[in-house]
Design an enzyme around this catalytic site. Structure first.
Site, PDB file in Angstrom:
ATOM      1  N   GLY A   4     -26.123  -2.436 -13.176  1.00  0.00           N
ATOM      2  CA  GLY A   4     -25.612  -0.824 -13.607  1.00  0.00           C
ATOM      3  C   GLY A   4     -27.162  -0.385 -14.022  1.00  0.00           C
ATOM      4  O   GLY A   4     -28.239  -0.489 -13.181  1.00  0.00           O
ATOM      5  N   SER A  57     -29.536   0.025 -16.904  1.00  0.00           N
ATOM      6  CA  SER A  57     -30.046  -0.832 -18.249  1.00  0.00           C
ATOM      7  C   SER A  57     -30.325  -0.126 -19.401  1.00  0.00           C
ATOM      8  O   SER A  57     -29.702  -0.303 -20.480  1.00  0.00           O
ATOM      9  CB  SER A  57     -30.986  -1.831 -18.129  1.00  0.00           C
ATOM     10  OG  SER A  57     -32.002  -1.186 -17.657  1.00  0.00           O
ATOM     11  N   CYS A  82     -29.263  -8.175 -12.743  1.00  0.00           N
ATOM     12  CA  CYS A  82     -30.000  -7.266 -12.643  1.00  0.00           C
ATOM     13  C   CYS A  82     -30.104  -6.370 -13.772  1.00  0.00           C
ATOM     14  O   CYS A  82     -30.851  -6.734 -14.513  1.00  0.00           O
ATOM     15  CB  CYS A  82     -29.345  -6.203 -11.402  1.00  0.00           C
ATOM     16  SG  CYS A  82     -30.579  -4.920 -10.627  1.00  0.00           S
ATOM     17  N   ARG A  94     -38.922  -2.837 -14.614  1.00  0.00           N
ATOM     18  CA  ARG A  94     -37.638  -2.370 -14.127  1.00  0.00           C
ATOM     19  C   ARG A  94     -38.205  -1.867 -12.753  1.00  0.00           C
ATOM     20  O   ARG A  94     -39.389  -1.553 -12.401  1.00  0.00           O
ATOM     21  CB  ARG A  94     -37.257  -1.177 -15.095  1.00  0.00           C
ATOM     22  CG  ARG A  94     -36.629  -1.718 -16.343  1.00  0.00           C
ATOM     23  CD  ARG A  94     -36.187  -0.552 -17.212  1.00  0.00           C
ATOM     24  NE  ARG A  94     -35.202   0.238 -16.420  1.00  0.00           N
ATOM     25  CZ  ARG A  94     -34.869   1.482 -16.575  1.00  0.00           C
ATOM     26  NH1 ARG A  94     -35.676   2.273 -17.515  1.00  0.00           N
ATOM     27  NH2 ARG A  94     -33.807   1.886 -15.971  1.00  0.00           N
ATOM     28  N   ILE A 101     -31.030  -4.850  -5.617  1.00  0.00           N
ATOM     29  CA  ILE A 101     -30.892  -3.013  -5.472  1.00  0.00           C
ATOM     30  C   ILE A 101     -31.734  -2.764  -6.605  1.00  0.00           C
ATOM     31  O   ILE A 101     -31.499  -2.942  -7.848  1.00  0.00           O
ATOM     32  CB  ILE A 101     -29.527  -2.969  -5.709  1.00  0.00           C
ATOM     33  CG1 ILE A 101     -28.690  -3.446  -4.610  1.00  0.00           C
ATOM     34  CG2 ILE A 101     -29.268  -1.492  -5.696  1.00  0.00           C
ATOM     35  CD1 ILE A 101     -27.095  -3.338  -4.551  1.00  0.00           C
ATOM     36  N   ARG A 102     -32.894  -2.065  -6.571  1.00  0.00           N
ATOM     37  CA  ARG A 102     -33.563  -1.500  -7.652  1.00  0.00           C
ATOM     38  C   ARG A 102     -34.052  -2.795  -8.381  1.00  0.00           C
ATOM     39  O   ARG A 102     -33.743  -2.417  -9.739  1.00  0.00           O
ATOM     40  CB  ARG A 102     -33.122  -0.415  -8.192  1.00  0.00           C
ATOM     41  CG  ARG A 102     -33.076   1.059  -7.170  1.00  0.00           C
ATOM     42  CD  ARG A 102     -32.758   2.117  -7.853  1.00  0.00           C
ATOM     43  NE  ARG A 102     -31.746   2.412  -8.698  1.00  0.00           N
ATOM     44  CZ  ARG A 102     -31.946   2.567  -9.998  1.00  0.00           C
ATOM     45  NH1 ARG A 102     -33.165   3.082 -10.597  1.00  0.00           N
ATOM     46  NH2 ARG A 102     -30.998   2.616 -10.888  1.00  0.00           N
ATOM     47  N   HIS A 154     -27.905  -9.473  -7.282  1.00  0.00           N
ATOM     48  CA  HIS A 154     -26.492  -9.119  -7.569  1.00  0.00           C
ATOM     49  C   HIS A 154     -25.437 -10.352  -7.096  1.00  0.00           C
ATOM     50  O   HIS A 154     -25.220 -10.015  -5.714  1.00  0.00           O
ATOM     51  CB  HIS A 154     -25.956  -7.946  -6.936  1.00  0.00           C
ATOM     52  CG  HIS A 154     -26.501  -6.710  -7.914  1.00  0.00           C
ATOM     53  ND1 HIS A 154     -25.655  -6.104  -8.540  1.00  0.00           N
ATOM     54  CD2 HIS A 154     -27.760  -6.032  -7.812  1.00  0.00           C
ATOM     55  CE1 HIS A 154     -26.754  -5.274  -9.394  1.00  0.00           C
ATOM     56  NE2 HIS A 154     -27.766  -4.988  -8.671  1.00  0.00           N
ATOM     57  N   GLU A 213     -22.543 -11.011  -7.396  1.00  0.00           N
ATOM     58  CA  GLU A 213     -21.213 -10.395  -7.244  1.00  0.00           C
ATOM     59  C   GLU A 213     -21.125  -9.658  -5.813  1.00  0.00           C
ATOM     60  O   GLU A 213     -19.848  -9.351  -5.625  1.00  0.00           O
ATOM     61  CB  GLU A 213     -20.963  -9.877  -8.456  1.00  0.00           C
ATOM     62  CG  GLU A 213     -21.423  -8.319  -8.738  1.00  0.00           C
ATOM     63  CD  GLU A 213     -22.856  -8.295  -8.999  1.00  0.00           C
ATOM     64  OE1 GLU A 213     -23.677  -9.290  -8.951  1.00  0.00           O
ATOM     65  OE2 GLU A 213     -23.544  -7.166  -9.137  1.00  0.00           O
TER      66      GLU A 213
HETATM   67  N1  GLN Z   1     -33.117  -0.377 -11.853  1.00  0.00           N
HETATM   68  C1  GLN Z   1     -31.949  -0.551 -12.801  1.00  0.00           C
HETATM   69  C2  GLN Z   1     -32.201  -0.435 -14.294  1.00  0.00           C
HETATM   70  O1  GLN Z   1     -33.226  -0.413 -14.527  1.00  0.00           O
HETATM   71  C3  GLN Z   1     -31.065  -1.767 -12.365  1.00  0.00           C
HETATM   72  C4  GLN Z   1     -30.332  -1.921 -11.268  1.00  0.00           C
HETATM   73  C5  GLN Z   1     -29.167  -2.453 -11.070  1.00  0.00           C
HETATM   74  O2  GLN Z   1     -28.734  -3.077 -11.873  1.00  0.00           O
HETATM   75  N2  GLN Z   1     -28.738  -2.815  -9.721  1.00  0.00           N
HETATM   76  O3  GLN Z   1     -31.360  -0.629 -14.832  1.00  0.00           O
END
Ligand code: GLN
Length: 198
Positions: free
Chosen positions: A48, A50, A79, A111, A142-143, A178, A180
């Site tokens: 999500g 953070s 993540c 991050r 994802i990021r 991820h 999930e």
């Molecule tokens: N880049 C998000 C963060 O810094 C993490 C991305 C994710 O959980 N998919 O919280």
């Protein structure tokens, strides 16, 4: 009956984790308050945002209860969940993060460590029999954060391009990706083994 597995449901993609456990026939419990930690036998910190997640944890007065929980029972952070569990963030990140991570796992992270141009990708990871089976694990990033340091008690579970992307310290599991978001439930199954004491 065994107590259910908890999923922190303050923000993020907790619903996908619920579905992964459901596919394994396991009941979950959405945890939003410190008292609810007493009803679960393991906890997932989902992906999500953070910064938001950590602030919500503090607002709910859950920082210390979570630290206590993690010293006794299994926790899996994915993540953003891993970012929350870190000991520290790299300096460039600290200012905009605005809060300290929870320090449940002895590692530091950066991050959005793969930059914007490739902020999402998938990779096939060797996971050495984790959760059964030898085929590579399809990991969705994802990021995603990058792990920049691990402590002496931390074990590397999987690497991508020579860097750790899945780590564990005892029964604390941290994944930069991820699990999930694919149908491959091997990490969830391995986590359940810890929760159920196998
Ligand atoms: N880049 C998000 C963060 O810094 C993490 C991305 C994710 O959980 N998919 O919280």
């Amino acid at each position: 009956m065994k107590p259910p597995v908890g999923i922190l449901t303050l923000q993020g993609d907790y619903e996908k984790h619920r579905q992964a456990f459901e596919a394994l026939g396991v009941e979950t419990f959405g945890v939003r308050r410190a008292e609810e930690l007493e009803q679960v036998s393991g906890l997932v910190l989902p992906g999500g945002e953070s910064t938001t997640l950590t602030r919500l944890v503090d607002r709910a007065g859950m920082r210390e209860p979570l630290r206590r929980f993690a010293s006794e029972l299994p926790v899996m952070g994915t993540c953003a969940g891993l970012i929350m569990m870190a000991r520290s963030l790299v300096d460039e990140d600290r200012e905009d993060y605005g809060v300290e991570p929870l320090g449940l796992l002895d590692c530091d992270v950066r991050r959005n460590g793969y930059g914007r141009q490739i902020d999402s990708f998938t990779a096939a990871l060797e996971i050495g029999g984790w959760g059964g089976g030898k085929v590579p694990f399809p990991a969705v990033f994802i990021r995603a954060p990058r792990i920049t340091r691990i402590g002496p008690d931390v074990e590397i579970v999987a690497e991508h391009q020579g860097e750790p992307v899945a780590i564990r310290q005892g029964r604390i599991l941290g994944l930069t990706f991820h699990p999930e978001l694919t149908r491959d439930v091997r990490f969830h199954r391995a986590f359940l083994d810890w929760v159920h004491g196998n």
